[in-house]
Design a protein around this motif. Structure first.
Motif, mmCIF file in Angstrom:
data_model
loop_
_atom_site.group_PDB
_atom_site.id
_atom_site.type_symbol
_atom_site.label_atom_id
_atom_site.label_comp_id
_atom_site.label_asym_id
_atom_site.label_seq_id
_atom_site.Cartn_x
_atom_site.Cartn_y
_atom_site.Cartn_z
ATOM 1 N N ILE A 1 0.849 -1.200 0.000
ATOM 2 C CA ILE A 1 0.000 0.000 0.000
ATOM 3 C C ILE A 1 0.878 1.242 0.000
ATOM 4 N N THR A 2 0.484 2.211 -0.827
ATOM 5 C CA THR A 2 1.122 3.514 -0.868
ATOM 6 C C THR A 2 0.104 4.553 -0.428
ATOM 7 N N LYS A 3 0.496 5.380 0.523
ATOM 8 C CA LYS A 3 -0.350 6.458 1.046
ATOM 9 C C LYS A 3 0.013 7.725 0.291
ATOM 10 N N VAL A 4 -0.974 8.357 -0.345
ATOM 11 C CA VAL A 4 -0.731 9.564 -1.131
ATOM 12 C C VAL A 4 -1.490 10.717 -0.486
ATOM 13 N N GLY A 5 -0.748 11.664 0.037
ATOM 14 C CA GLY A 5 -1.346 12.860 0.611
ATOM 15 C C GLY A 5 -1.347 13.969 -0.428
ATOM 16 N N HIS A 6 -2.525 14.467 -0.753
ATOM 17 C CA HIS A 6 -2.665 15.539 -1.751
ATOM 18 C C HIS A 6 -2.803 16.874 -1.035
ATOM 19 N N HIS A 7 -2.240 17.928 -1.628
ATOM 20 C CA HIS A 7 -2.378 19.262 -1.062
ATOM 21 C C HIS A 7 -2.482 20.274 -2.204
ATOM 22 N N GLN A 8 -3.600 20.988 -2.232
ATOM 23 C CA GLN A 8 -3.845 21.981 -3.262
ATOM 24 C C GLN A 8 -4.512 23.198 -2.638
ATOM 25 N N VAL A 9 -4.422 24.317 -3.338
ATOM 26 C CA VAL A 9 -5.109 25.525 -2.901
ATOM 27 C C VAL A 9 -6.129 25.879 -3.968
ATOM 28 N N GLU A 10 -7.403 25.969 -3.562
ATOM 29 C CA GLU A 10 -8.485 26.355 -4.470
ATOM 30 C C GLU A 10 -9.243 27.522 -3.865
ATOM 31 N N ASP A 11 -9.400 28.589 -4.617
ATOM 32 C CA ASP A 11 -10.122 29.780 -4.167
ATOM 33 C C ASP A 11 -9.583 30.299 -2.838
ATOM 34 N N GLY A 12 -8.286 30.213 -2.637
ATOM 35 C CA GLY A 12 -7.672 30.719 -1.426
ATOM 36 C C GLY A 12 -7.747 29.790 -0.232
ATOM 37 N N PHE A 13 -8.351 28.614 -0.388
ATOM 38 C CA PHE A 13 -8.472 27.650 0.706
ATOM 39 C C PHE A 13 -7.583 26.441 0.435
ATOM 40 N N ALA A 14 -6.858 26.028 1.451
ATOM 41 C CA ALA A 14 -6.007 24.845 1.331
ATOM 42 C C ALA A 14 -6.872 23.593 1.453
ATOM 43 N N ARG A 15 -6.720 22.680 0.517
ATOM 44 C CA ARG A 15 -7.440 21.392 0.553
ATOM 45 C C ARG A 15 -6.418 20.287 0.720
ATOM 46 N N THR B 1 -6.274 12.324 1.540
ATOM 47 C CA THR B 1 -5.378 11.170 1.440
ATOM 48 C C THR B 1 -6.047 10.045 0.669
ATOM 49 N N ASP B 2 -5.296 9.452 -0.249
ATOM 50 C CA ASP B 2 -5.723 8.266 -1.000
ATOM 51 C C ASP B 2 -4.765 7.135 -0.669
ATOM 52 N N PHE B 3 -5.233 5.909 -0.856
ATOM 53 C CA PHE B 3 -4.383 4.735 -0.679
ATOM 54 C C PHE B 3 -4.404 3.944 -1.976
ATOM 55 N N TRP B 4 -3.237 3.443 -2.391
ATOM 56 C CA TRP B 4 -3.088 2.743 -3.663
ATOM 57 C C TRP B 4 -2.336 1.437 -3.453
ATOM 58 N N ARG B 5 -2.687 0.435 -4.271
ATOM 59 C CA ARG B 5 -1.944 -0.839 -4.317
ATOM 60 C C ARG B 5 -1.960 -1.325 -5.758
ATOM 61 N N ASP B 6 -0.797 -1.643 -6.273
ATOM 62 C CA ASP B 6 -0.644 -2.167 -7.639
ATOM 63 C C ASP B 6 -1.305 -1.276 -8.683
ATOM 64 N N GLY B 7 -1.189 0.038 -8.518
ATOM 65 C CA GLY B 7 -1.726 0.975 -9.488
ATOM 66 C C GLY B 7 -3.228 1.188 -9.416
ATOM 67 N N GLU B 8 -3.894 0.607 -8.425
ATOM 68 C CA GLU B 8 -5.337 0.767 -8.268
ATOM 69 C C GLU B 8 -5.638 1.467 -6.959
ATOM 70 N N ARG B 9 -6.550 2.439 -7.032
ATOM 71 C CA ARG B 9 -6.944 3.169 -5.836
ATOM 72 C C ARG B 9 -7.812 2.285 -4.946
ATOM 73 N N ILE B 10 -7.538 2.299 -3.645
ATOM 74 C CA ILE B 10 -8.328 1.543 -2.676
ATOM 75 C C ILE B 10 -9.385 2.492 -2.121
ATOM 76 N N VAL B 11 -10.646 2.189 -2.355
ATOM 77 C CA VAL B 11 -11.739 3.017 -1.860
ATOM 78 C C VAL B 11 -12.039 2.583 -0.429
ATOM 79 N N CYS B 12 -11.869 3.509 0.520
ATOM 80 C CA CYS B 12 -12.060 3.171 1.927
ATOM 81 C C CYS B 12 -12.376 4.433 2.721
ATOM 82 N N ALA B 13 -13.017 4.252 3.858
ATOM 83 C CA ALA B 13 -13.347 5.377 4.725
ATOM 84 C C ALA B 13 -12.202 5.675 5.689
#
Length: 80
Positions: free
Chosen positions: A28-42, A45-57
């Motif tokens: 599993i690879t943990k990917v933390g995303h960070h972007q700024v939209e309309d002045g707000f930081a978003r 986190t996504d989790f991936w295994r073998d090139g496929e995103r793991i959908v989880c809460a």
């Protein structure tokens, strides 16, 4: 039965994301995303295994055995 906790490796930093791979061998690879939209930081986190995103809460369980299993297609040999 509880699963092992992930041990995240050193981060690989990119302009809008950070990736960490579990050192336990679960794949599993943990990917933390960070972007700024309309002045707000978003941040999210996504989790991936073998090139496929793991959908989880929540963080998926760490199970090195599952990641190390190789699926071998069943073959039938017919002799005449």
């Amino acid at each position: 039965m509880t699963s092992a906790r992930h041990r995240w490796g050193e981060p690989a930093r990119f302009p809008h994301k950070t990736e960490r791979t579990c050192l336990n061998g679960c794949g599993i690879t943990k990917v933390g995303h960070h972007q700024v939209e309309d002045g707000f930081a978003r941040h999210w986190t996504d989790f991936w295994r073998d090139g496929e995103r793991i959908v989880c809460a929540a963080t998926p369980p760490c199970d090195p055995f599952v990641a190390s299993c190789v699926q071998i297609p069943a073959t039938t040999s017919e002799t005449s």
